[in-house]
Design a protein around this motif. Structure first.
Motif, PDB file in Angstrom:
ATOM      1  N   THR A 155       0.811  -1.213   0.000  1.00 53.01           N
ATOM      2  CA  THR A 155       0.000   0.000   0.000  1.00 53.01           C
ATOM      3  C   THR A 155       0.846   1.264   0.000  1.00 53.01           C
ATOM      4  O   THR A 155       0.351   2.343  -0.286  1.00 53.01           O
ATOM      5  CB  THR A 155      -0.928   0.029   1.227  1.00 53.01           C
ATOM      6  OG1 THR A 155      -0.123  -0.091   2.412  1.00 53.01           O
ATOM      7  CG2 THR A 155      -1.944  -1.098   1.184  1.00 53.01           C
ATOM      8  N   LEU A 156       2.120   1.145   0.342  1.00 52.17           N
ATOM      9  CA  LEU A 156       3.034   2.289   0.371  1.00 52.17           C
ATOM     10  C   LEU A 156       4.198   2.003  -0.569  1.00 52.17           C
ATOM     11  O   LEU A 156       4.682   0.869  -0.633  1.00 52.17           O
ATOM     12  CB  LEU A 156       3.573   2.520   1.787  1.00 52.17           C
ATOM     13  CG  LEU A 156       2.539   2.807   2.867  1.00 52.17           C
ATOM     14  CD1 LEU A 156       3.204   2.835   4.237  1.00 52.17           C
ATOM     15  CD2 LEU A 156       1.839   4.131   2.591  1.00 52.17           C
ATOM     16  N   PHE A 157       4.671   3.052  -1.243  1.00 50.05           N
ATOM     17  CA  PHE A 157       5.710   2.860  -2.241  1.00 50.05           C
ATOM     18  C   PHE A 157       6.804   3.907  -2.065  1.00 50.05           C
ATOM     19  O   PHE A 157       6.546   5.025  -1.618  1.00 50.05           O
ATOM     20  CB  PHE A 157       5.107   2.928  -3.647  1.00 50.05           C
ATOM     21  CG  PHE A 157       4.029   1.893  -3.830  1.00 50.05           C
ATOM     22  CD1 PHE A 157       4.344   0.604  -4.212  1.00 50.05           C
ATOM     23  CD2 PHE A 157       2.705   2.195  -3.568  1.00 50.05           C
ATOM     24  CE1 PHE A 157       3.362  -0.365  -4.338  1.00 50.05           C
ATOM     25  CE2 PHE A 157       1.705   1.239  -3.688  1.00 50.05           C
ATOM     26  CZ  PHE A 157       2.042  -0.048  -4.085  1.00 50.05           C
ATOM     27  N   TYR A 158       8.027   3.504  -2.446  1.00 52.67           N
ATOM     28  CA  TYR A 158       9.192   4.371  -2.300  1.00 52.67           C
ATOM     29  C   TYR A 158      10.061   4.290  -3.539  1.00 52.67           C
ATOM     30  O   TYR A 158      10.055   3.289  -4.271  1.00 52.67           O
ATOM     31  CB  TYR A 158      10.030   3.925  -1.090  1.00 52.67           C
ATOM     32  CG  TYR A 158       9.415   4.267   0.232  1.00 52.67           C
ATOM     33  CD1 TYR A 158       9.723   5.452   0.887  1.00 52.67           C
ATOM     34  CD2 TYR A 158       8.518   3.399   0.843  1.00 52.67           C
ATOM     35  CE1 TYR A 158       9.148   5.773   2.110  1.00 52.67           C
ATOM     36  CE2 TYR A 158       7.948   3.698   2.063  1.00 52.67           C
ATOM     37  CZ  TYR A 158       8.270   4.899   2.693  1.00 52.67           C
ATOM     38  OH  TYR A 158       7.704   5.200   3.907  1.00 52.67           O
ATOM     39  N   HIS A 159      10.848   5.361  -3.741  1.00 50.38           N
ATOM     40  CA  HIS A 159      11.782   5.445  -4.865  1.00 50.38           C
ATOM     41  C   HIS A 159      13.101   6.042  -4.372  1.00 50.38           C
ATOM     42  O   HIS A 159      13.104   6.916  -3.495  1.00 50.38           O
ATOM     43  CB  HIS A 159      11.197   6.344  -5.957  1.00 50.38           C
ATOM     44  CG  HIS A 159      12.197   6.709  -7.015  1.00 50.38           C
ATOM     45  ND1 HIS A 159      12.728   7.972  -7.128  1.00 50.38           N
ATOM     46  CD2 HIS A 159      12.778   5.960  -7.985  1.00 50.38           C
ATOM     47  CE1 HIS A 159      13.587   7.992  -8.145  1.00 50.38           C
ATOM     48  NE2 HIS A 159      13.642   6.785  -8.677  1.00 50.38           N
ATOM     49  N   LEU A 160      14.185   5.566  -4.942  1.00 52.45           N
ATOM     50  CA  LEU A 160      15.519   6.138  -4.686  1.00 52.45           C
ATOM     51  C   LEU A 160      16.264   6.189  -6.010  1.00 52.45           C
ATOM     52  O   LEU A 160      16.354   5.178  -6.720  1.00 52.45           O
ATOM     53  CB  LEU A 160      16.297   5.275  -3.687  1.00 52.45           C
ATOM     54  CG  LEU A 160      17.749   5.723  -3.433  1.00 52.45           C
ATOM     55  CD1 LEU A 160      17.783   7.040  -2.672  1.00 52.45           C
ATOM     56  CD2 LEU A 160      18.520   4.659  -2.692  1.00 52.45           C
ATOM     57  N   HIS A 161      16.783   7.369  -6.329  1.00 54.42           N
ATOM     58  CA  HIS A 161      17.661   7.497  -7.493  1.00 54.42           C
ATOM     59  C   HIS A 161      19.079   7.360  -6.961  1.00 54.42           C
ATOM     60  O   HIS A 161      19.509   8.138  -6.109  1.00 54.42           O
ATOM     61  CB  HIS A 161      17.472   8.842  -8.186  1.00 54.42           C
ATOM     62  CG  HIS A 161      18.320   8.982  -9.402  1.00 54.42           C
ATOM     63  ND1 HIS A 161      18.025   8.347 -10.588  1.00 54.42           N
ATOM     64  CD2 HIS A 161      19.480   9.641  -9.604  1.00 54.42           C
ATOM     65  CE1 HIS A 161      18.960   8.629 -11.472  1.00 54.42           C
ATOM     66  NE2 HIS A 161      19.864   9.406 -10.903  1.00 54.42           N
ATOM     67  N   LEU A 162      19.797   6.343  -7.450  1.00 52.06           N
ATOM     68  CA  LEU A 162      21.164   6.112  -7.002  1.00 52.06           C
ATOM     69  C   LEU A 162      22.122   7.055  -7.701  1.00 52.06           C
ATOM     70  O   LEU A 162      22.098   7.171  -8.931  1.00 52.06           O
ATOM     71  CB  LEU A 162      21.585   4.663  -7.302  1.00 52.06           C
ATOM     72  CG  LEU A 162      20.947   3.587  -6.455  1.00 52.06           C
ATOM     73  CD1 LEU A 162      21.336   2.214  -6.997  1.00 52.06           C
ATOM     74  CD2 LEU A 162      21.379   3.712  -5.008  1.00 52.06           C
ATOM     75  N   ASN A 163      22.982   7.659  -6.915  1.00 54.04           N
ATOM     76  CA  ASN A 163      24.048   8.477  -7.468  1.00 54.04           C
ATOM     77  C   ASN A 163      25.096   7.536  -8.033  1.00 54.04           C
ATOM     78  O   ASN A 163      25.652   6.727  -7.298  1.00 54.04           O
ATOM     79  CB  ASN A 163      24.633   9.384  -6.373  1.00 54.04           C
ATOM     80  CG  ASN A 163      25.717  10.275  -6.878  1.00 54.04           C
ATOM     81  OD1 ASN A 163      26.232  10.093  -7.982  1.00 54.04           O
ATOM     82  ND2 ASN A 163      26.074  11.250  -6.072  1.00 54.04           N
ATOM     83  N   GLN A 164      25.382   7.623  -9.314  1.00 52.77           N
ATOM     84  CA  GLN A 164      26.303   6.694  -9.957  1.00 52.77           C
ATOM     85  C   GLN A 164      27.763   7.118  -9.841  1.00 52.77           C
ATOM     86  O   GLN A 164      28.644   6.476 -10.381  1.00 52.77           O
ATOM     87  CB  GLN A 164      25.930   6.528 -11.444  1.00 52.77           C
ATOM     88  CG  GLN A 164      24.561   5.912 -11.636  1.00 52.77           C
ATOM     89  CD  GLN A 164      24.453   4.474 -11.190  1.00 52.77           C
ATOM     90  OE1 GLN A 164      25.310   3.658 -11.452  1.00 52.77           O
ATOM     91  NE2 GLN A 164      23.390   4.157 -10.467  1.00 52.77           N
ATOM     92  N   ALA A 165      28.019   8.195  -9.123  1.00 56.61           N
ATOM     93  CA  ALA A 165      29.394   8.698  -9.002  1.00 56.61           C
ATOM     94  C   ALA A 165      30.274   7.754  -8.223  1.00 56.61           C
ATOM     95  O   ALA A 165      29.858   7.038  -7.387  1.00 56.61           O
ATOM     96  CB  ALA A 165      29.386  10.075  -8.328  1.00 56.61           C
TER      97      ALA A 165
END
Length: 165
Positions: A155-165
């Motif tokens: 019922t709950l959702f999350y997102h993370l953009h990974l820093n590729q550095a």
């Protein structure tokens, strides 16, 4: 503090994975999900490894005490699944959840996965705090990409953009 090791899991670990996850879902948190509704737990190689993702377990001696899995969904993205740690091994003193997540982050960066998504349920409040401490941002279900494999109980959702550095 117990020492533990993290290693990739294969189909020969399915029974141990099921015996760890089911009691946490059903007995500890009363999540209405059955083993039969989780066909991935019978063939982790097909559902996780063959997508370009993985499945990892934390072991204390020969006992599986924690898991995390990644489905590579294409689009340089992945879905985190099956993040569970046995109750007596939770918390910062052990650091098992953090170690599992860091293994998944390293793997994702090595495989050019830039965006991670996950779903969870309302009752898992400590998990929500854990994800938020690790930079995950809440996301409306309607904002999920079309290729994200939604679990019916989430019922709950999350997102993370990974820093590729």
């Amino acid at each position: 503090m117990n020492k533990f090791i993290i290693k990739p899991l294969q189909n020969e670990h399915c029974r141990q994975i099921q015996e760890l996850i089911l009691p946490i879902q059903q007995l500890e948190f009363n999540i209405p999900v059955t083993l039969e509704a989780q066909s991935d737990l019978f063939d982790i190689e097909t559902y996780y490894h063959n997508t370009g993702g993985g499945f990892w377990g934390a072991f204390d001696e020969n006992k599986l005490v924690g898991t995390i899995a990644l489905i590579a969904t294409s689009h340089q993205a992945g879905a985190i699944r099956k993040m569970f740690v046995k109750k007596e091994y939770r918390g910062r003193d052990y650091g098992i959840a953090q170690s599992l997540l860091e293994i998944l982050f390293v793997y994702s960066k090595e495989h050019q996965i830039k965006d991670l998504y996950l779903g969870t349920v309302e009752v898992l409040r400590a998990a929500q705090r854990f994800y938020e401490r690790n930079g995950f941002q809440p996301l409306l279900k309607s904002a999920l990409p079309s290729y994200f494999p939604i679990m019916p109980v989430d019922t709950l959702f999350y997102h993370l953009h990974l820093n590729q550095a």
